[in-house]
Design an enzyme around this catalytic site. Structure first.
Site, short mmCIF file in Angstrom:
data_model
loop_
_atom_site.label_atom_id
_atom_site.label_comp_id
_atom_site.label_asym_id
_atom_site.label_seq_id
_atom_site.Cartn_x
_atom_site.Cartn_y
_atom_site.Cartn_z
N ILE A 165 -4.40 10.58 34.87
CA ILE A 165 -5.72 10.29 35.42
C ILE A 165 -6.08 11.32 36.48
O ILE A 165 -7.22 11.81 36.53
CB ILE A 165 -5.75 8.87 35.99
N ARG A 246 -3.85 0.36 43.00
CA ARG A 246 -3.34 -0.94 43.42
C ARG A 246 -3.59 -1.10 44.90
O ARG A 246 -3.37 -0.18 45.69
CB ARG A 246 -1.84 -1.07 43.12
N ASP A 270 -11.58 -0.92 43.52
CA ASP A 270 -11.54 -1.69 42.28
C ASP A 270 -10.37 -2.67 42.28
O ASP A 270 -10.17 -3.40 41.31
CB ASP A 270 -11.43 -0.72 41.09
N GLU A 275 -6.25 -11.16 43.57
CA GLU A 275 -7.25 -11.01 42.51
C GLU A 275 -7.29 -12.27 41.65
O GLU A 275 -6.25 -12.71 41.16
CB GLU A 275 -6.93 -9.78 41.66
N HIS A 294 -11.84 -4.94 39.45
CA HIS A 294 -10.71 -4.39 38.70
C HIS A 294 -11.13 -4.06 37.27
O HIS A 294 -10.59 -4.60 36.29
CB HIS A 294 -9.53 -5.35 38.71
#
Length: 336
Positions: A165, A246, A270, A275, A294
């Site tokens: 990424i 994270r 995000d 969560e 997320h």
């Protein structure tokens, strides 16, 4: 075979093309998360196989021991600390994992960078409230005090973690005429330098020199809390901190304090400590923070890739030809 798919928040899995792979099986799709071990064990007591959506539900030993019929787990994405792999192996439950390209996450990162730097969510929300060209970030009495959006051209994108990424984001940055600054493992730094990018002298240097900084680091015991308040306060008042990896990579409370002190001036997130976060999560209510639920991997093509692989892992195991097993000791102890 009885198969349970956990945590399909959007009730989207049945609409995937790859769902047809499970035709003829008894599939139970749970659209609400169940965190209580007793309640979850009762809900999926008959399941022979589980398909997990990323790390939405922890799978500890206490749960596995309550599921005597469970014989197999397919993880979408990497199996990580949310699954007790040792307990699964001891109980004879093979666990598989599937891979994905990272395109969906990289595109979301770039989307939130553009959204935050141009103040798009703030402008859009104020437009709905009847306010024309008002971002809500104007005014010298705010710690950030920069209501106008700014361009990416000529600014520096800092990348902590130069993996799949991170490398893709560096290419995006070049398309926007940004400079790229990298901090990562030695072999990744060498690759970044080979590809023409500048290298930071360390994490503090990365934070201090970045106009936009994105974390692309895998969370584990070694990386938990690697971003400290000192790192964040090294950023400039007009800089943007982005975390789509994270929440646990950042020391608890450090980002809230840093934002309140005006360094960095903006954040795009995000991921959250809990969560889904509760309505009282302070970061959701800070006007200089862009929050998304997320969504890094939540994208049609990505879901098709992840679930196609997971479903095929289930079928391969059922056929006696297991693949992609990450706890191979379980295969010698498989439950009958």
């Amino acid at each position: 075979m009885k198969i349970a798919i956990l945590d399909d928040y959007q009730n989207a899995i049945r609409s995937l093309d790859c769902f047809r792979l499970l035709d003829g099986h008894d599939v139970d799709v749970l659209t609400q998360s169940i965190r209580d071990v007793d309640a979850l064990a009762a809900r999926i007591a008959e399941a022979e196989a589980l398909v997990l959506i990323r790390e939405r539900t922890p799978i500890p030993r206490a749960l596995l021991e309550r599921l005597p019929r469970l014989r197999f787990i397919a993880q979408t994405g990497k199996a990580s600390a949310h699954i007790d792999l040792e307990a699964a192996a001891q109980l004879g439950i093979p666990v598989t994992e599937s891979r994905f390209s990272g395109v969906a996450t990289a595109e979301l990162v770039w989307g939130v960078i553009l959204a935050a730097m141009r103040r798009i969510p703030q402008y859009a929300a104020n437009l709905r409230a009847g306010h024309w060209q008002v971002s809500g970030l104007e005014g010298a009495d705010t710690p950030y005090g920069h209501g106008l959006g700014v361009a990416l051209e000529g600014r520096t994108l800092g990348i902590w973690g130069y993996g799949r990424i991170g490398r893709r984001l560096a290419r995006y940055a070049q398309a926007f005429d940004m400079k790229v600054l990298v901090w990562s493992r030695p072999e990744s730094r060498a690759l970044a330098a080979e590809q023409g990018h500048a290298l930071a002298d360390g994490p503090l240097d990365l934070f201090a020199r970045s106009d936009v900084l994105t974390l692309q680091v895998r969370q584990n015991a070694e990386t938990r809390g690697i971003v400290t308040l000192e790192h964040l306060l090294a950023m400039q008042p007009d800089a943007l901190f982005v975390n789509t990896s994270r929440a646990g990579l950042v020391q608890p409370g450090a980002l809230r304090e840093a934002l309140a002190r005006g360094r960095p001036g903006l954040a795009a997130l995000d991921v959250f400590d809990d969560e889904p976060p509760g309505a009282d999560e302070p970061l959701l209510h800070m006007p200089n923070v862009v929050c998304t639920p997320h969504l890094g991997y939540v994208q049609k093509e990505n879901y098709e890739t992840l679930f196609d692989a997971a479903f095929r892992d289930v079928l391969a195991w059922q056929a006696g030809t297991p693949r992609h097993v990450v706890n191979p000791d379980a295969l010698a102890r498989q439950r009958p």
